[in-house]
Design a protein around this motif. Structure first.
Motif, mmCIF file in Angstrom:
data_model
loop_
_atom_site.group_PDB
_atom_site.id
_atom_site.type_symbol
_atom_site.label_atom_id
_atom_site.label_comp_id
_atom_site.label_asym_id
_atom_site.label_seq_id
_atom_site.Cartn_x
_atom_site.Cartn_y
_atom_site.Cartn_z
ATOM 1 N N THR A 26 0.845 -0.988 -0.064
ATOM 2 C CA THR A 26 -0.061 0.121 -0.003
ATOM 3 C C THR A 26 0.909 1.338 0.044
ATOM 4 O OG1 THR A 26 -1.706 -1.100 1.264
ATOM 5 C CG2 THR A 26 -1.843 1.300 1.350
ATOM 6 N N CYS A 36 -3.555 10.114 -0.467
ATOM 7 C CA CYS A 36 -3.943 9.296 -2.017
ATOM 8 C C CYS A 36 -3.258 8.081 -1.865
ATOM 9 C CB CYS A 36 -3.062 10.185 -3.049
ATOM 10 S SG CYS A 36 -3.548 9.310 -4.720
ATOM 11 N N VAL A 37 -3.980 6.889 -2.080
ATOM 12 C CA VAL A 37 -3.496 5.625 -1.750
ATOM 13 C C VAL A 37 -3.673 4.766 -3.088
ATOM 14 C CG1 VAL A 37 -3.868 3.429 -0.559
ATOM 15 C CG2 VAL A 37 -4.475 5.589 0.557
ATOM 16 N N SER A 38 -2.583 3.952 -3.412
ATOM 17 C CA SER A 38 -2.680 2.811 -4.445
ATOM 18 C C SER A 38 -1.953 1.563 -3.775
ATOM 19 C CB SER A 38 -1.698 3.176 -5.450
ATOM 20 O OG SER A 38 -1.990 4.369 -6.148
ATOM 21 N N HIS A 39 -2.462 0.373 -4.643
ATOM 22 C CA HIS A 39 -2.125 -0.852 -4.009
ATOM 23 C C HIS A 39 -1.323 -1.488 -5.329
ATOM 24 C CE1 HIS A 39 -4.693 -0.273 -0.634
ATOM 25 N NE2 HIS A 39 -5.741 -0.070 -1.199
ATOM 26 N N LEU A 40 0.131 -1.615 -5.084
ATOM 27 C CA LEU A 40 0.792 -1.983 -6.026
ATOM 28 C C LEU A 40 1.975 -3.081 -5.899
ATOM 29 C CD1 LEU A 40 1.943 1.675 -6.457
ATOM 30 C CD2 LEU A 40 0.296 0.478 -8.124
ATOM 31 N N TRP A 57 2.897 2.900 -11.789
ATOM 32 C CA TRP A 57 1.370 3.143 -11.768
ATOM 33 C C TRP A 57 0.681 3.117 -13.112
ATOM 34 C CZ3 TRP A 57 4.793 7.226 -9.790
ATOM 35 C CH2 TRP A 57 4.452 7.288 -8.306
ATOM 36 N N ASN A 61 -3.742 6.969 -13.029
ATOM 37 C CA ASN A 61 -3.833 7.139 -11.629
ATOM 38 C C ASN A 61 -3.215 8.441 -11.000
ATOM 39 O OD1 ASN A 61 -3.249 6.922 -8.811
ATOM 40 N ND2 ASN A 61 -2.649 4.567 -8.976
ATOM 41 N N GLN A 63 -2.110 9.449 -8.362
ATOM 42 C CA GLN A 63 -0.664 9.453 -7.706
ATOM 43 C C GLN A 63 0.475 9.426 -8.537
ATOM 44 O OE1 GLN A 63 0.412 5.875 -5.148
ATOM 45 N NE2 GLN A 63 0.049 7.238 -3.244
ATOM 46 N N SER A 64 0.236 9.026 -9.684
ATOM 47 C CA SER A 64 1.324 9.050 -10.695
ATOM 48 C C SER A 64 2.148 10.252 -11.069
ATOM 49 C CB SER A 64 0.993 8.333 -12.014
ATOM 50 O OG SER A 64 0.089 9.477 -12.933
ATOM 51 N N ARG A 111 9.640 9.826 -9.503
ATOM 52 C CA ARG A 111 8.942 9.300 -10.634
ATOM 53 C C ARG A 111 9.854 8.990 -11.813
ATOM 54 N NH1 ARG A 111 6.270 12.827 -13.721
ATOM 55 N NH2 ARG A 111 4.474 11.859 -14.165
#
Length: 214
Positions: A26, A36-40, A57, A61, A63-64, A111
């Motif tokens: 997470t 801001c949350v992503s699961h990766l 990402w 998304n 968050q990217s 990034r």
């Protein structure tokens, strides 16, 4: 993270084992105070004392577009522990709990948009995870695959601080720990058996430490 001393770990090998077992993290960033949350899925990188997580990402998304401070949570196994399993306590004093393994990796997010960087991320991720399922899909550096890289944004989280919590009944006598290991190991879920294995290894390590200290 609330981290009592009895449950804290700074063992790099334990962290490596945790990420290897469950590399689907997470990732949390903040914009204007809002999370801001992503699961990766990620790959862990070590270079001397430096530690990083690498992944990507989907470009849409939100968050990217983020850089700067970030937190990655690595989720290990977790399981309920019944107080009835403890052999050495008066029944009235026993209470239920939840055992688990988790790590918080705090750092700075970078990034990655260079085509070669993106190609390396996809190639490395696919090589790693395809091997785990016995398949052989590979990234091929051709026009078709390179064109698909336009749909992703890569990242590297440069880890600056690690909080790792192994809540495994370390504050209990060995007899209680052994009883919980036996009960969880007999269950039919991966989480329960996973916690039992972590508990077993922690118990073995604590006994070895006691012998060396005596």
């Amino acid at each position: 993270m609330y981290l009592p001393r009895a449950f804290a770990s700074n063992d790099p090998a334990a962290l490596d084992a945790l990420v290897a077992a469950d590399p689907f993290v997470t990732l949390i960033t903040f914009v204007d105070g809002a999370p801001c949350v992503s699961h990766l899925p990620v790959l862990l990188e070590r270079d001397g004392d430096r530690l990083a997580l690498r992944g990507h990402w989907a470009k849409p998304n939100p968050q990217s577009s983020h850089t700067g401070p970030a937190l990655a949570i690595v989720h290990g196994p977790h399981a309920y522990v019944s107080p009835s399993w403890y052999p050495d306590k008066v029944a009235e004093t026993r209470v239920p709990t939840w055992n688990y393994v988790v790590a918080h990796l705090h750092g700075t997010l970078e990034r990655l948009t260079d085509t070669d960087d993106l190609a390396a991320i996809v190639a490395d991720l696919s090589a790693h995870f395809e091997a785990q399922v016995g398949e052989d899909w590979r990234y091929v550096d051709d026009d078709t695959h390179r064109s698909q890289l336009r749909g992703i944004v890569g990242f590297r989280l440069h880890v600056e601080r690690v909080e790792m919590k192994l809540k495994l009944n370390q504050n209990h006598p060995d007899a209680n720990r052994e009883a919980v290991i036996a009960q969880l190991g007999a269950q039919d879920t991966d989480d329960a058996r996973g916690v039992a294995q972590w508990m077993h290894e922690a118990l073995v390590a604590s006994r070895a430490g006691d012998r060396h200290g005596s």
